[in-house]
Design an enzyme around this catalytic site. Sequence first.
Site, PDB file in Angstrom:
ATOM      1  N   LYS A 249       0.817  -1.213   0.000  1.00 16.17           N
ATOM      2  CA  LYS A 249       0.000   0.000   0.000  1.00 16.17           C
ATOM      3  C   LYS A 249       0.854   1.268   0.000  1.00 16.17           C
ATOM      4  O   LYS A 249       0.422   2.308  -0.489  1.00 16.17           O
ATOM      5  CB  LYS A 249      -0.931   0.016   1.215  1.00 16.17           C
ATOM      6  CG  LYS A 249      -1.826  -1.202   1.391  1.00 16.17           C
ATOM      7  CD  LYS A 249      -2.853  -1.321   0.283  1.00 16.17           C
ATOM      8  CE  LYS A 249      -3.965  -2.303   0.612  1.00 16.17           C
ATOM      9  NZ  LYS A 249      -3.549  -3.718   0.573  1.00 16.17           N
TER      10      LYS A 249
HETATM   11  C1  LIG Z   1      -4.199  -4.826   0.124  1.00 22.60           C
HETATM   12  C2  LIG Z   1      -3.404  -6.065   0.070  1.00 22.60           C
HETATM   13  C3  LIG Z   1      -3.661  -7.059  -0.871  1.00 22.60           C
HETATM   14  C4  LIG Z   1      -4.810  -6.968  -1.850  1.00 22.60           C
HETATM   15  O1  LIG Z   1      -4.628  -5.961  -2.803  1.00 22.60           O
HETATM   16  P1  LIG Z   1      -5.887  -5.436  -3.652  1.00 22.60           P
HETATM   17  O2  LIG Z   1      -5.384  -4.255  -4.390  1.00 22.60           O
HETATM   18  O3  LIG Z   1      -6.929  -5.061  -2.648  1.00 22.60           O
HETATM   19  O4  LIG Z   1      -6.326  -6.539  -4.514  1.00 22.60           O
HETATM   20  C5  LIG Z   1      -2.840  -8.163  -0.890  1.00 22.60           C
HETATM   21  N1  LIG Z   1      -1.837  -8.306  -0.009  1.00 22.60           N
HETATM   22  C6  LIG Z   1      -1.569  -7.379   0.914  1.00 22.60           C
HETATM   23  C7  LIG Z   1      -0.468  -7.613   1.880  1.00 22.60           C
HETATM   24  C8  LIG Z   1      -2.323  -6.213   0.989  1.00 22.60           C
HETATM   25  O5  LIG Z   1      -2.054  -5.297   1.913  1.00 22.60           O
END
Ligand SMILES: *Cc1c(COP(=O)(O)O)cnc(C)c1O
Length: 494
Positions: free
Chosen positions: A112
Amino acid sequence: MRFHSTRNAQLDLTSAQAITRGLAQDGGLFVPEAFPSLTARRIEELCSMDYPSRAAVVMGMFLEDFSAQELEEFTARAYGAQFDDPAVAPVRLIDRNTAVLELWHGPTSAFKDMALQMLPLLLTASMKKTGEQRRVCILTATSGDTGKAALEGFRNVPGTKIMVFYPKNGVSDVQALQMTSQEGDNVGVSAVTGNFDDAQSGVKAIFSDAAFREELDARGWFLSSANSINLGRLLPQVVYYVSAYCDMVTAGMIGMGAPVNFCVPTGNFGNILAGFYAKQMGLPIGKLICASNANDVLTDFIRTGTYDRNRPFFTTISPSMDILVSSNLERMLFHLSDGDDSFVRSCMDGLTATGRYTVPEHLMLRMRETFACGCCGEEDTKEQIAKIFRDHGCLIDTHTAVAYHVLEEYRTSTCDMTPSAVVSTASPYKFCGAVLEAIGGEARGSGVELIDRLAERSGAMVPAPLAALKGKRPRFTQCIEKQEMLEAVRRFIG
Ligand SMILES: *Cc1c(COP(=O)(O)O)cnc(C)c1O
């Protein structure tokens, strides 16, 4: 480049307007009118650039109302020393045709950060460009990683406040402490009873409350989102697909122009959608493999064409993917149908009314030209962590393990041995308990104490911000019901 709403293709906004608004008033998501073209020549040029410059070029192709100089300045700040690897998003080669794209070297140790270090810069600049005088309050529901990354991104950014809601029993100990110990003068954090979908639908209800919007407007505030529905989060994610491709070419894993598959651990469909954008721009991507955990609503959708959220919700060891409503799929439906907004509206109305919708077979055939899929249960997740650690000395987290497992199954069932990158979305230290158990350790005690034990057992480096969590005290301890969320926001804005 102009931007439309997925529910109204006539709506025509600049990127600054779309980023400022976050979500269209009709409930739709903003999408680009077309995909800019990334030629082989351009990709070659990008190969010799560092990550911030690659990011400025790729985002600049969408963000025409931002100057190149402005974007260079932003990306230098967003992808600077807060990343503990100079490559920012390094590609680690595992074997001849498998790589791991590590997206967790930022300040909160999850992918993120790749978007949320950038979003505050794009958002505050967009507000200036659109003449927005009001201040912005960011509201975010999180399945664990978004919340912390958004808090860190917006911490002490002038003219902004940020409030994060997380599901009380839906995040790991490390994730919870990361959020509840957040520093900054403009931040708020609250637990909500229920799961992620409860927190997310609570936030959506606040956004669609017209009376509350007017009340805030009168006080000089407006609401925006740091969830992956914001365009300012989606575009920075396109960059690392391009960057990874450059790195795989430079490392000699593939020749320029040869295809690569990416296998992506998926929840809200934001990460993998950015991969689709990169492919539409011309990046040589073969398949995008959508990996789910036990919450396999997307696997079923890609296989059958029916999206159906009416199913049990599982709390898993890969909690950031514990999601039954993948918001960004709405963008995919729009692109898949060549911008048919009435089709998108009918799907979304079906989802609201009955929790399901079905996409016609001719569109699903098109979807499957690009997307493969698979899911992975809890035991297989742990076995995958153990196997990659044993065979390659590489410690991966639970989400990455889900993707790795799905990639291996995909290869076995299709014989498609195209060089592939597993997208690694979190540091294993965010999910110490499960990872420690997977490699044969004992996961007694709380998540934060387990950090040292996992470090001893694995020898993998602990990211500095996670090491610093030890001894931190929670600053935010409230837990509320979903229907109390609006009142909490009102109090927070003050
Ligand atoms: C948010 C997240 C995901 C999923 O990503 P999306 O964009 O919601 O599909 C997968 N792994 C981790 C560690 C995340 O923080």
